[in-house]
Design an enzyme around this catalytic site. Structure first.
Site, PDB file in Angstrom:
ATOM      1  N   TYR A  70       0.849  -1.204   0.000  1.00  0.00           N
ATOM      2  CA  TYR A  70       0.000   0.000   0.000  1.00  0.00           C
ATOM      3  C   TYR A  70       0.882   1.252   0.000  1.00  0.00           C
ATOM      4  O   TYR A  70       0.682   2.173  -0.806  1.00  0.00           O
ATOM      5  CB  TYR A  70      -0.915  -0.022   1.231  1.00  0.00           C
ATOM      6  CG  TYR A  70      -1.852   1.158   1.319  1.00  0.00           C
ATOM      7  CD1 TYR A  70      -2.913   1.301   0.416  1.00  0.00           C
ATOM      8  CD2 TYR A  70      -1.691   2.131   2.304  1.00  0.00           C
ATOM      9  CE1 TYR A  70      -3.771   2.389   0.500  1.00  0.00           C
ATOM     10  CE2 TYR A  70      -2.549   3.216   2.392  1.00  0.00           C
ATOM     11  CZ  TYR A  70      -3.585   3.340   1.492  1.00  0.00           C
ATOM     12  OH  TYR A  70      -4.436   4.411   1.564  1.00  0.00           O
TER      13      TYR A  70
ATOM     14  N   LYS B  20       1.120   3.864  -3.152  1.00  0.00           N
ATOM     15  CA  LYS B  20       0.741   5.281  -3.023  1.00  0.00           C
ATOM     16  C   LYS B  20       1.931   6.187  -3.359  1.00  0.00           C
ATOM     17  O   LYS B  20       1.751   7.239  -3.970  1.00  0.00           O
ATOM     18  CB  LYS B  20       0.199   5.565  -1.621  1.00  0.00           C
ATOM     19  CG  LYS B  20      -1.164   4.911  -1.328  1.00  0.00           C
ATOM     20  CD  LYS B  20      -2.263   5.308  -2.306  1.00  0.00           C
ATOM     21  CE  LYS B  20      -3.655   4.956  -1.779  1.00  0.00           C
ATOM     22  NZ  LYS B  20      -4.711   5.224  -2.776  1.00  0.00           N
TER      23      LYS B  20
HETATM   24  N1  LIG Z   1      -9.873   6.034   4.713  1.00  0.00           N
HETATM   25  C1  LIG Z   1      -8.673   6.485   4.930  1.00  0.00           C
HETATM   26  O1  LIG Z   1      -8.276   6.706   6.074  1.00  0.00           O
HETATM   27  C2  LIG Z   1      -7.748   6.780   3.786  1.00  0.00           C
HETATM   28  C3  LIG Z   1      -6.579   7.507   4.058  1.00  0.00           C
HETATM   29  C4  LIG Z   1      -5.720   7.796   3.000  1.00  0.00           C
HETATM   30  C5  LIG Z   1      -6.029   7.391   1.719  1.00  0.00           C
HETATM   31  N2  LIG Z   1      -7.168   6.668   1.479  1.00  0.00           N
HETATM   32  C6  LIG Z   1      -7.440   6.284   0.099  1.00  0.00           C
HETATM   33  O2  LIG Z   1      -8.644   6.900  -0.297  1.00  0.00           O
HETATM   34  C7  LIG Z   1      -9.316   6.100  -1.258  1.00  0.00           C
HETATM   35  C8  LIG Z   1     -10.723   5.817  -0.776  1.00  0.00           C
HETATM   36  O3  LIG Z   1     -10.641   5.157   0.454  1.00  0.00           O
HETATM   37  P1  LIG Z   1     -11.915   4.774   1.342  1.00  0.00           P
HETATM   38  O4  LIG Z   1     -11.403   4.642   2.744  1.00  0.00           O
HETATM   39  O5  LIG Z   1     -13.014   5.711   1.064  1.00  0.00           O
HETATM   40  O6  LIG Z   1     -12.389   3.340   0.798  1.00  0.00           O
HETATM   41  P2  LIG Z   1     -11.604   1.982   0.510  1.00  0.00           P
HETATM   42  O7  LIG Z   1     -10.139   2.140   0.746  1.00  0.00           O
HETATM   43  O8  LIG Z   1     -12.274   0.889   1.210  1.00  0.00           O
HETATM   44  O9  LIG Z   1     -11.819   1.709  -1.059  1.00  0.00           O
HETATM   45  C9  LIG Z   1     -12.136   2.644  -1.991  1.00  0.00           C
HETATM   46  C10 LIG Z   1     -13.169   2.104  -2.947  1.00  0.00           C
HETATM   47  O10 LIG Z   1     -12.485   1.356  -3.967  1.00  0.00           O
HETATM   48  C11 LIG Z   1     -13.297   0.260  -4.305  1.00  0.00           C
HETATM   49  N3  LIG Z   1     -12.542  -0.814  -4.917  1.00  0.00           N
HETATM   50  C12 LIG Z   1     -11.705  -1.677  -4.300  1.00  0.00           C
HETATM   51  N4  LIG Z   1     -11.258  -2.587  -5.191  1.00  0.00           N
HETATM   52  C13 LIG Z   1     -11.830  -2.266  -6.384  1.00  0.00           C
HETATM   53  C14 LIG Z   1     -11.744  -2.832  -7.685  1.00  0.00           C
HETATM   54  N5  LIG Z   1     -10.991  -3.921  -7.930  1.00  0.00           N
HETATM   55  N6  LIG Z   1     -12.426  -2.254  -8.694  1.00  0.00           N
HETATM   56  C15 LIG Z   1     -13.196  -1.162  -8.462  1.00  0.00           C
HETATM   57  N7  LIG Z   1     -13.305  -0.587  -7.264  1.00  0.00           N
HETATM   58  C16 LIG Z   1     -12.631  -1.134  -6.218  1.00  0.00           C
HETATM   59  C17 LIG Z   1     -13.857  -0.163  -2.951  1.00  0.00           C
HETATM   60  O11 LIG Z   1     -14.965  -1.045  -3.109  1.00  0.00           O
HETATM   61  C18 LIG Z   1     -14.209   1.152  -2.323  1.00  0.00           C
HETATM   62  O12 LIG Z   1     -15.507   1.583  -2.666  1.00  0.00           O
HETATM   63  C19 LIG Z   1      -8.474   4.848  -1.437  1.00  0.00           C
HETATM   64  O13 LIG Z   1      -7.623   5.014  -2.552  1.00  0.00           O
HETATM   65  C20 LIG Z   1      -7.664   4.801  -0.149  1.00  0.00           C
HETATM   66  O14 LIG Z   1      -6.447   4.121  -0.323  1.00  0.00           O
HETATM   67  C21 LIG Z   1      -8.035   6.361   2.479  1.00  0.00           C
END
Ligand SMILES: NC(=O)c1ccc[n+]([C@@H]2O[C@H](COP(=O)([O-])OP(=O)(O)OC[C@H]3O[C@@H](n4cnc5c(N)ncnc54)[C@H](O)[C@@H]3O)[C@@H](O)[C@H]2O)c1
Length: 253
Positions: free
Chosen positions: A158, A162
């Protein structure tokens, strides 16, 4: 003064739109007049998003890069124009938690790289020709604090993905700038968005939770709307001279 850019007539594509940041990002652009298309693998949540909102949804597994390309082509055909704004939000740790590096499998590594990095490649590759022909566009990649330093999750793939997505952001900003296409990144801090992040938070002791919050200048965790606001700003004409940047949205570290 409120900030409400107008995206009327613009096609906005959001990956991973079913829940969390992606969902609130999709809803935010929709409220600002955009034609919004969102994809995800979470069929029920996606259906719920589409219901009554006017947001067009499609089940697409973005670990299949060809499927990502086909989805963009279908949207362009339907709208008869380019993608104006692409938000590469799909990502996350694919249900993984920290595993010592000597025990990380190829399959686990590849899965996280595919969804956080490969998906962005496929959607950029498919959207960019239309943006170039139109003479403009905006791409916003949702990275993470883990694009700049070690991840709280401990998941090596991860953090690596990123960091790489930030590299792709910077490189594409230079490649596409001459065509009027801006490429930026939002780097969220930790936000509880779903069962996985709620579990992650619950796994920390009360002391660790307090330490995390006290390490944030604004002394609170972020919300999905905090993240969506930054994505909207970077996609808007208010950010017309910003490209290749990473905007940390973490309450101040
Ligand atoms: N939540 C946090 O604390 C946080 C912090 C930093 C970055 N992020 C990043 O923000 C983004 C959104 O994160 P989040 O926490 O809202 O949800 P999440 O990380 O659970 O996933 C984001 C979305 O991507 C979808 N997804 C996963 N695999 C997929 C695939 N193969 N095809 C299509 N869609 C797919 C998931 O179903 C989900 O709706 C992600 O890129 C995550 O890495 C999140």
């Amino acid at each position: 003064m409120s900030f409400a850019p107008d995206f009327t007539g613009q096609t906005v594509v959001v990956s991973g739109a079913a829940i969390g940041f992606g969902r609130v990002i999709a809803e935010s652009f929709q409220r600002l007049g955009a034609r919004v298309h969102g994809c995800d693998v979470r069929v029920e949540d996606l259906r719920d998003l589409g219901r009554g909102t006017g947001i067009e949804t499609e089940v697409v597994d973005l670990t299949d890069r060809q499927a990502g390309g086909r989805w963009i082509a279908a949207i362009e055909q339907q709208t008869g124009g380019p993608i104006h704004v692409l938000i590469n939000n799909a990502g996350g740790v694919s249900g993984q938690s920290f595993t010592p590096i000597e025990s990380v499998t190829d399959a686990a590594w590849d899965q996280v790289l595919e969804i956080n990095l490969g998906a962005a490649l496929s959607l950029c590759r498919a959207s960019v020709p239309g943006m170039k022909a139109a003479g403009g566009g905006a791409i916003v990649n949702i990275t993470s604090g883990a694009a700049l330093k070690a991840s709280l999750t401990g998941v090596q793939a991860y953090c690596a993905a990123k960091h790489a997505l930030l590299g792709l952001t910077r490189q594409l900003a230079h490649e596409l700038g001459p065509f009027g296409v801006r490429v930026n990144s939002v780097a969220p801090g930790f936000v509880q968005t779903n069962e996985a992040t709620a579990r992650q938070w619950a796994s920390y002791s009360p002391d660790r939770q307090r330490q995390i919050v006290e390490g944030i200048a604004l002394r609170r965790l972020g919300t999905p709307q905090d993240i969506a606001n930054a994505a909207v700003f970077l996609a808007s004409s208010q950010a017309s001279f910003i490209s290749g940047e990473i905007l940390s949205v973490n309450g101040g570290h």
